[in-house]
Design a protein around this motif. Structure first.
Motif, short mmCIF file in Angstrom:
data_model
loop_
_atom_site.label_atom_id
_atom_site.label_comp_id
_atom_site.label_asym_id
_atom_site.label_seq_id
_atom_site.Cartn_x
_atom_site.Cartn_y
_atom_site.Cartn_z
N LYS A 808 0.95 -1.09 0.00
CA LYS A 808 -0.17 0.01 0.05
C LYS A 808 1.01 1.23 0.01
CE LYS A 808 -4.15 -1.86 2.16
NZ LYS A 808 -4.85 -1.64 3.28
N ALA A 809 1.88 1.18 0.78
CA ALA A 809 2.86 2.37 0.65
C ALA A 809 3.41 2.73 -0.77
CB ALA A 809 4.06 2.07 1.76
N VAL A 810 3.52 1.75 -1.66
CA VAL A 810 4.21 2.09 -2.99
C VAL A 810 2.87 2.62 -3.81
CG1 VAL A 810 5.04 0.87 -4.80
CG2 VAL A 810 5.69 -0.06 -2.79
N TRP A 811 1.68 2.11 -3.44
CA TRP A 811 0.34 2.57 -4.12
C TRP A 811 0.32 4.04 -3.83
CZ3 TRP A 811 -1.35 0.78 -8.43
CH2 TRP A 811 -1.23 -0.54 -8.64
N GLU A 812 0.55 4.32 -2.38
CA GLU A 812 0.36 5.55 -2.26
C GLU A 812 1.30 6.84 -2.62
OE1 GLU A 812 0.21 8.26 2.19
OE2 GLU A 812 0.50 6.07 2.08
N ASN A 813 2.49 6.20 -2.92
CA ASN A 813 3.60 6.99 -3.40
C ASN A 813 3.18 7.27 -4.77
OD1 ASN A 813 6.32 7.97 -2.07
ND2 ASN A 813 5.69 5.92 -1.06
N MET A 814 2.83 6.12 -5.42
CA MET A 814 2.47 6.47 -7.02
C MET A 814 1.14 7.22 -6.94
SD MET A 814 2.98 2.70 -8.73
CE MET A 814 1.92 1.74 -7.61
N ALA A 815 0.47 7.39 -6.09
CA ALA A 815 -0.86 8.22 -6.21
C ALA A 815 -0.39 9.78 -5.96
CB ALA A 815 -1.84 8.05 -5.11
N ARG A 816 0.93 9.82 -5.11
CA ARG A 816 1.24 11.10 -4.94
C ARG A 816 2.03 11.44 -6.51
NH1 ARG A 816 2.54 12.44 0.24
NH2 ARG A 816 2.05 11.33 2.09
N MET A 817 2.65 10.75 -7.05
CA MET A 817 3.11 11.07 -8.39
C MET A 817 2.10 11.72 -8.98
SD MET A 817 5.68 7.87 -9.69
CE MET A 817 6.38 7.06 -8.40
N CYS A 818 0.93 10.79 -8.84
CA CYS A 818 -0.28 11.40 -9.93
C CYS A 818 -0.72 12.87 -9.53
CB CYS A 818 -1.48 10.60 -9.76
SG CYS A 818 -1.25 8.88 -10.16
N VAL A 819 -0.34 13.48 -8.32
CA VAL A 819 -0.52 14.80 -7.96
C VAL A 819 0.42 15.77 -8.94
CG1 VAL A 819 -0.50 16.50 -6.34
CG2 VAL A 819 -1.57 14.27 -5.62
N LYS A 820 1.65 15.41 -9.02
CA LYS A 820 2.38 15.99 -9.87
C LYS A 820 2.18 16.03 -11.27
CE LYS A 820 5.14 17.38 -6.31
NZ LYS A 820 5.49 18.73 -5.77
N THR A 821 1.88 15.02 -11.65
CA THR A 821 1.68 14.69 -13.12
C THR A 821 0.21 14.99 -13.80
OG1 THR A 821 1.28 12.32 -12.70
CG2 THR A 821 3.49 13.15 -13.27
N ARG A 822 -0.53 15.20 -12.62
CA ARG A 822 -2.05 15.69 -12.95
C ARG A 822 -2.97 14.33 -13.56
NH1 ARG A 822 0.74 19.46 -11.05
NH2 ARG A 822 0.15 21.36 -11.30
N GLN A 823 -2.45 13.22 -13.41
CA GLN A 823 -3.12 11.91 -13.93
C GLN A 823 -4.27 11.44 -12.81
OE1 GLN A 823 -2.47 10.90 -16.85
NE2 GLN A 823 -0.64 11.71 -17.30
N LEU A 824 -5.49 12.07 -13.07
CA LEU A 824 -6.52 11.64 -12.14
C LEU A 824 -6.87 10.16 -12.46
CD1 LEU A 824 -8.59 15.12 -11.82
CD2 LEU A 824 -6.73 14.02 -10.07
N ASP A 825 -6.86 9.84 -13.69
CA ASP A 825 -7.36 8.36 -13.89
C ASP A 825 -6.43 7.45 -13.22
OD1 ASP A 825 -5.48 9.20 -15.34
OD2 ASP A 825 -6.05 8.33 -17.09
N VAL A 826 -5.08 7.55 -13.34
CA VAL A 826 -4.33 6.89 -12.81
C VAL A 826 -4.45 6.98 -11.10
CG1 VAL A 826 -1.84 6.12 -12.37
CG2 VAL A 826 -2.63 7.30 -14.78
#
Length: 1459
Positions: A808-826
């Motif tokens: 889950k920690a990895v998925w949370e970090n990837m969700a944080r990446m989506c904030v920077k890249t504006r990828q809401l679908d991801v």
């Protein structure tokens, strides 16, 4: 961070005590005056690193008292205790002793600005001025000597007044500027050139007087102050002289053009008594003083401001440490202060982004101190290298700034703390060592097994063996840069790179051609070495084998990069495929681009930080949002450092600062606005922004990138002896929080010992690895791939790279990446794998927001990325959501600022919510303030304080608010405290409640007084109800009336028969009440006049008229008729009009007939009764609605109105009505009757009808068109437009006749007749009989006039022929009126008179008299001819009735314009 290398001067005698130091303004040469108990006084010169200049040693039995360098030449003026003055030349050591002029101790030496004059002064008051040539050599004896009888203290030259810039004028002259050329020529004004050197100066004495010495060395007393003068300052901008006395009294004087001085300010400067004062004056008008206190005092004389700078014990200064001296370096904007404990404090001028530009104190930033030991008594900056000399009474140290050396490689970091001390950190083992070198370290590089340091003259290698550093090799080498890889060292020398062993043995040479240049830059990453040369070439070598092999051929970057001046830095990535380059431009300024050389593709690309985007040739995803964010975050900046990841070849990071902060290598270190930018760099996708964030303020500079960490050097906060500490909170998070305290005895640590200081290198995880710092390599690679594919927009590959990850920690970090890249679908997929249903719901609800940034901000909030959410809301300018976010996160101050500056529509709501928050925190005092700001305090504060009556009562009395008074009164009333309640009701001016309480208590009289005095309607109504309930009808009606409740009053009047009051009340009330009152009167049968008036007032006019006719109320009928209009009943209007006709009120009748739309009857009445028809009345008779009147009937009505207006003489109105009726012919006839020429011309022009043109032209002929050429032109134009050539021909004939009869101008007459003939020829009926006769006659007249004109013109050439032609004309039958017989005979008489044939002239005149017996023949003969005949023939002629000739009339003839 910068460190200062200190070099102790190599004094010939170590026992000498230095007393004075002074730098040359440009050369790195320091003069030191010292005293010795054995030899007396000495003066020595020293170079940059303290080397003594042996040839310039000067020794005398007396002490040196003054030192002053020539402003340009290497000449030092020395003043001695015995009055001698010596000029010492560097480096030859030549000495020139000035002629003996002074017998007392020299107290002042001063050079003019260019060094052409030298002023010397002594203790006895003697002053001498010497002339010096351009080479710094003395020219003869002194120019002048003055005696002031008092010791001289200060001297200051006044700058020369600005004159013409000769060089600039010369350039302008060559460019063709004539005004500049004239200034050089003899013809122009003399060239005013300002003197090259200001020769006037001011000198001060101990008696407080300041003397002025002009260019001719004439002296005069300028001003006088109390006490001895310590310092003279000249403010060139304002032409102000500042004087400081020994008691620190500062006076400022304005200097007049005639040499006078006027004091305008006087102030006492603060100081500590009994201490020496060190003063320093800057060119910017800043006075800096050190008075032996713990502070430095600064006075801004231009801005009239003063403040103090104090020492800070948190930086390593000690309690009770005093400041003895100050010095300021304008080039570096650094203020240095020497302390009593051997430290040098330095304040750097730093522009804070948040600080106001006017807050000068906020811009001075205290740096970590430099230690030189002893008691620092004198400081001085100097030379073009900005060196600092520090005198501590025992010796002098020369300090030179050097940027702190640091290096990171293979999890080992080295950071320089002092010129000889380094901090070594090994992150794999967590060990921290201190390295004390035996030289000044100018550079350091590390590997996992060794630390290499060099000074530019020597290289030393230390082996890392556990927690021990062991010196394994040291060898001399003058290489400016050194690199290390495994057990090899790489050094540079001209045209080659040497590969050495740690002991200095050269193993291999990498040679460079002359065209490739000399190697100056080295950088190693993994197994690759990149070399940059001073000729802008780069080469990459593969170090993975035993010998270094070329990875690519040499590349000349000057061919690939425009405007390249020099290479600043080159770095290569982990697999040697990319080289990043920073350059400086040709003008020396840093370039704002990072260049990337692709080794395999042999191409150069760049990322432009000024524009915030990469070069156009690099692929970028079509993502407008990302481009917009990238442009806003990265634009307007300049890169200052760059590194590649130690193992990941795609990952590149650099530091950027705002443009303007990168001017010097160390200036950006003090800049607070530094961004760390991370990019992905690949062949296929080019440069892609991975992350950008501001560097924390406590970190100094970026050292390296080694996933998952960035490595930074920390800012040095504390330094004392061998103890160093970084700024709090900026150390490595893995390090323990405990920091060792400063030891009482400060000793240098031995080589390789454990350090007493905290870690000076801090690491920060990458954005994508927060919380995953300890993950394995597989996870790290997966996260990097996910981040890369997410950045390029390849979702399939991104999910493939992480499909096996379950954490889950990895998925949370990837969700944080989506904030920077504006990828809401991801992000939705990541939230699903995290099992965060709340965040998923919030993200779904945020989809209603139109801005993508607002939706991403909600995701950031759910992931705890509050700073990112803050930025996103600001980026899309959704300040309402930002305000809500601040409130929800408890950032109330920022919420208030946002509401006040950007979200004012929610300002009161924000105040209210903050007040509720404060109330929940039991901060009632502040809550009350914000309830008041939200304007809800009238309800919320009493509610909040209802459990505390005493506080509530205090608040009520304090606020003096009517609403709060009313609330409090109601509270008291509920507590049965009627007296107090009435008191507060009265304060609240709530008269209803007062009357209510008085009625309740039985005080009816008091209630009546209140209602009468205040006129309050609610109070009056309540009292009226009370009276009605007690059957006091009169008072009830009275108070109902005051309450304007007229229906209730009317009701009572009808019930009780108060008919008189009923009428008045009904008139005050509304229409419904009036109607009821009128019905009441009508039913009652009395007061019918009142009923009629009320019906009329209520708007029931028909009912009022019927009743008025029925009851024969003619006065009321007349009043009612005045209110009738078009909306009234036509039958009523007709009935009223008949009434007014019967009573001879025809005006009223006409108006009513018009209102009834009986226009013909109204018009007939106007005609029969001779009523004047006004324009307003005529307009009302015109109906535009076809329903009321047909178009033909309307035209007939208009014409009748117009006919009536003509009969009344109103021609303009008649014209208007005829025009509206479409009968323009009658309209023109009416207008012609008015005689308004201007309107006639205008009407004809706009109507554009032939008949109207002709009518207007005929009318204009009746005017005096002969004197008004405009009318003449208009007549011709109208006849032409009216297509009436016969009439135009007639007008031309009339014009011709006027020219003949009035002016005898046959030429113009001929032109007019010719035009008449042309017009008549164009006539359609010209072939008819009468027209042919007219044409023939006109042609004959033209022929006759033409002959006469020809004869008159021919006269000057052939008088006989002209006379013959004229006589033949007289034989023509019917000559007159074409040519008047008198004019022909007059021509002959004139001729014979001129010929002297007066007899023949007389015969012709007599013959004319016979032919024209009834006319005065004198009209045709000139006055001169008549006088000649009178004189020669003796005739008696009466000339009194002679017609004046045209020449004597002094009139201006108007040319006839023909078309």
């Amino acid at each position: 961070m910068a460190v200062y290398f200190d070099h102790r001067i190599e004094a010939p005698d170590s026992t000498n005590v230095p007393s004075q130091v002074t730098w040359h303004s440009a050369l790195p040469v320091l003069a030191v005056a010292s005293s010795s108990s054995t030899t007396g006084g000495n003066v020595d010169l020293y170079l940059q690193q303290g080397e003594s200049v042996d040839s310039c040693h000067l020794e005398r039995p007396h002490l040196p008292t003054a030192l002053r360098w020539h402003p340009v030449k290497p000449v030092l003026a020395l003043g001695w205790e015995d009055g001698a003055v010596v000029l010492l030349t560097h480096p030859s050591g030549d000495q020139t002793v000035l002629p003996s002029t002074h017998s007392a101790c020299i107290t002042l030496l001063e050079w003019s600005s260019s060094g052409s004059r030298l002023v010397t002064g002594d203790q006895a008051g003697a002053l001498a001025v010497w002339k010096v040539d351009a080479r710094g050599r003395l020219q003869g004896n002194h120019l002048v000597k003055h005696e002031y009888s008092k010791p001289l203290t200060c001297c200051i030259f006044r700058p020369a007044s600005p004159g013409d810039d000769v060089a600039m004028l010369a350039r302008a002259s060559v460019s063709g500027d004539e005004s500049a050329l004239d200034m050089f020529s003899w013809k122009g004004a003399p060239l005013k050139m300002g003197p090259q050197d200001g020769l006037a100066f001011y000198v001060s004495c101990t008696d407080g007087k300041v003397h002025s010495v002009d260019e001719h060395c004439k002296t005069s007393t300028l001003l006088s102050v109390e006490g001895a003068i310590k310092k003279l300052l000249y403010l060139d901008k304002r032409e102000v002289l500042a004087v400081i006395t020994d008691t620190l009294m500062l006076s400022q004087y304005t200097l007049g053009p005639e040499g006078g001085a006027q004091e305008f300010m006087k102030v006492k400067l603060s100081s500590k008594t009994g201490k020496n004062v060190d003063l320093f004056w800057t060119d910017t008008g800043l006075l800096i003083t050190a008075t032996g206190e713990q502070v430095v005092r600064l006075w801004d004389l231009d801005g009239d401001d003063n403040y103090v700078l104090s020492l800070n014990e948190n930086l390593g200064f000690e309690k009770g440490e005093m400041i003895n001296c100050v010095a300021y370096c304008a080039a570096k904007e650094i203020l240095a202060a020497g302390t009593s404990h051997g430290r040098i404090a330095m304040w750097k001028m730093v522009v804070q982004p948040s600080a106001s530009r006017s807050d000068a104190k906020a811009q001075w930033q205290l740096q970590t101190p430099t230690e030189v030991d002893g008691n620092v008594i004198q400081l001085q900056w100097g030379s073009s290298l900005n060196l600092l000399a520090a005198n501590n009474s025992n010796t002098v140290r020369i300090l030179c700034e050097h940027v702190m050396s640091a290096h990171f490689s293979q999890q080992v970091a080295a950071l320089q703390l002092t010129p000889t001390q380094l901090s070594i950190t090994m992150f794999t083992s967590g060990e921290h060592l201190a390295l004390q070198a035996d030289m000044h370290v100018k550079g350091v590089c590390v590997t996992k097994d060794a630390v290499t340091v060099w000074s530019g003259k020597q290289v030393t290698v230390y082996e890392l063996s556990g927690a021990i550093l062991r010196n394994t090799g040291s060898f001399p080498c003058d290489s400016s840069v050194v690199a290390a890889h495994d057990e090899n060292l790489y050094t540079v020398e001209p045209n080659r790179v040497q590969i050495r062993t740690p002991q200095g043995t050269v193993k291999q040479l990498l040679t460079f051609s002359k065209a490739e240049g000399n190697p100056v830059l080295l950088s190693v990453c993994q197994s690759y070495l990149v070399v940059g040369t001073d000729a802008a070439h780069i080469r990459v070598f593969d170090l993975s084998r035993r010998d270094a092999k070329a990875h690519c051929s040499a590349k000349n970057l000057a061919e690939r990069i425009s405007n390249l001046g020099a290479l600043k830095s080159v770095k290569c990535n982990a697999n040697g495929s990319q080289v990043s380059i920073l350059i400086s431009q040709v003008n020396g300024r840093p370039d704002h681009k990072v260049y990337f050389y692709d080794v395999e593709m042999d191409t150069v690309t760049h990322f432009d930080f000024f524009a915030g985007r990469p070069s156009s040739g690099i692929f970028q995803p079509e993502d407008s949002e990302r481009k917009q964010i990238q442009a806003t975050e990265l634009s307007g900046r300049c890169p200052v450092s760059h590194v590649w990841d130690e193992s990941e070849p795609r990952l590149f990071v650099c530091e950027t600062v705002p443009i303007g902060s990168e001017s010097s290598p160390s200036s950006f270190l003090h800049t607070t606005d530094v961004s760390v930018v991370t990019l992905f760099c690949t062949q296929d996708h080019g440069l892609l922004l991975q992350d950008c964030y501001p560097k924390p303020s406590g970190l100094q500079a970026l050292l390296a990138l080694d996933v998952p960490y960035y490595y930074f050097s920390c800012k040095l906060l504390f330094r004392r002896g061998g103890v160093f500490r970084p700024e709090p909170g900026e150390r490595d998070p893995a390090e323990s929080s405990a920091a060792p305290s400063a030891p009482s005895e400060q000793t240098q640590p031995p080589v390789g010992s454990a350090a007493q200081s905290s870690h000076m290198v801090s690491r920060r995880p990458l954005r994508d690895f927060v919380g995953l710092e300890d993950c394995d390599k597989a996870t790290r690679d997966a996260m990097l791939n996910f981040s890369f594919y997410l950045t390029i927009g390849d979702m399939d590959e991104a999910f493939k790279s992480i499909k096996l990850i379950k954490s889950k920690a990895v998925w949370e970090n990837m969700a944080r990446m989506c904030v920077k890249t504006r990828q809401l679908d991801v992000a939705r997929v990541c939230l699903g794998n995290m099992g965060n249903a709340g965040a998923a719901k919030a993200l779904k609800e945020a989809e209603t927001e139109p801005e993508p940034e607002a939706r991403v901000a909600m995701l950031a909030i759910q992931l705890g990325m509050l700073e990112d959410a803050d930025k996103l809301y600001k980026c899309c300018q959704r300040y309402d959501l930002l305000n809500t976010f601040y409130q929800a996160s408890g950032q109330w101050q920022r919420a208030l600022e946002t509401a006040e500056n950007h979200d004012r529509i929610h300002l009161r709501t924000t105040y209210y919510n903050y007040a509720k928050y404060l109330e929940s925190m039991d901060d009632k005092t502040l809550a009350i303030a914000y309830y008041e700001k939200s304007d809800t305090h009238r309800v919320e504060v009493p509610r909040m304080l209802q459990d505390d009556p005493s506080s509530l009562e205090i608040y009520v009395n304090k606020m003096k608010d009517k609403n709060i008074y009313k609330w409090w009164a109601q509270y008291l009333e509920s507590q049965s405290d009627m007296d107090s309640a009435m008191s507060f009701y009265e304060r609240a001016q709530d008269y209803l409640s007062l009357v209510r309480v008085h009625c309740y208590m039985g005080n009816i009289q008091k209630a009546s007084e209140i209602a009468n005095d205040t006129g309050d309607r609610a109070a009056s109504y309540h009292l009226a109800r009370h009276y009605e309930g007690h059957d006091d009808i009169k008072q009830a009606v009275h108070f109902y009336t005051r309450a304007q409740a007229y229906n209730n009053a009317i009701r009572l009047c009808k019930e009780t028969g108060l008919d008189d009051q009923l009428m008045n009340l009904a008139l005050l009330s509304n229409a419904e009440d009036m109607m009821e009152a009128a019905c009441y009167y009508e039913e009652k049968g009395t007061h019918m006049d009142r009923a009629v008036a009320l019906y009329h007032k209520a708007g029931y006019v028909s009912k009022a008229l019927e009743m008025a006719f029925a009851t024969q109320q003619f006065s009321a009928l007349q009043l009612i008729a005045e209110d009738l209009n078009e909306q009234s009943d036509p039958a009523l209007l007709a009935r009223c009009s008949d009434f007014f006709i019967t009573h001879s009120q025809y005006d009223k009748a006409v108006e009513l007939l018009i209102a009834a739309k009986k226009y013909h009857e109204a018009l007939e009445l106007c005609v029969t009764q001779s009523l004047t028809i006004t324009e307003e009345l005529a307009e009302r008779m015109i109906v535009t609605d076809s329903k009321d009147l047909s178009q033909d009937a309307r035209k007939e009505l208009l014409e009748r109105i117009a006919d009536c207006c003509i009969r009344q003489g109103n021609y303009h109105l008649a014209t208007k009505k005829y025009t509206q009726a479409g009968n323009k012919l009658k309209a023109m006839r009416a207008l012609l009757k008015s005689g308004d020429t201007e309107k006639i011309i205008f009407f004809a022009s706009v109507s554009r009808q032939k008949e109207l043109f002709i009518m207007a032209a005929n009318y204009l002929q009746s005017l005096d068109w002969r004197k008004n050429p405009e009318i003449l032109k208009t007549i011709i134009g109208f006849y032409t437009k009216g297509k009436a050539p016969d009439l135009l021909a007639g007008f031309y004939e009339a014009c011709a006749q006027v020219e003949i009869d009035e002016y005898q101008n046959y030429e113009k007459a001929l032109d007019a007749l010719t035009e008449a003939f042309k017009c008549l020829s164009k006539a359609k009926d010209s072939s008819t009989g009468p027209q042919e006769i007219r044409l023939a006659d006109l042609k004959r007249r033209v022929t006759l006039v033409k002959k006469f004109v020809h004869a008159r013109r021919l006269y000057t050439e052939d008088a006989g022929e002209a006379v013959r032609l004229c006589e033949s004309l007289l034989e023509e039958p019917e000559l007159d009126p074409a040519v008047r017989i008198g004019d022909a005979f007059g021509f002959l008489v004139e001729h014979h008179c001129q010929q002297g044939n007066f007899k023949e002239a007389n015969c012709k005149m007599e013959e004319l008299q016979r032919l024209l017996p009834s006319q005065n023949i004198r009209y045709y003969i000139s006055q001169a001819s008549l006088q000649s005949l009178q004189k020669e023939m003796g005739l008696s002629l009466d000339c009194s009735d002679r017609r004046p000739s045209v020449q004597e009339e002094d009139e201006v003839e108007e040319d006839l314009t023909v078309s």
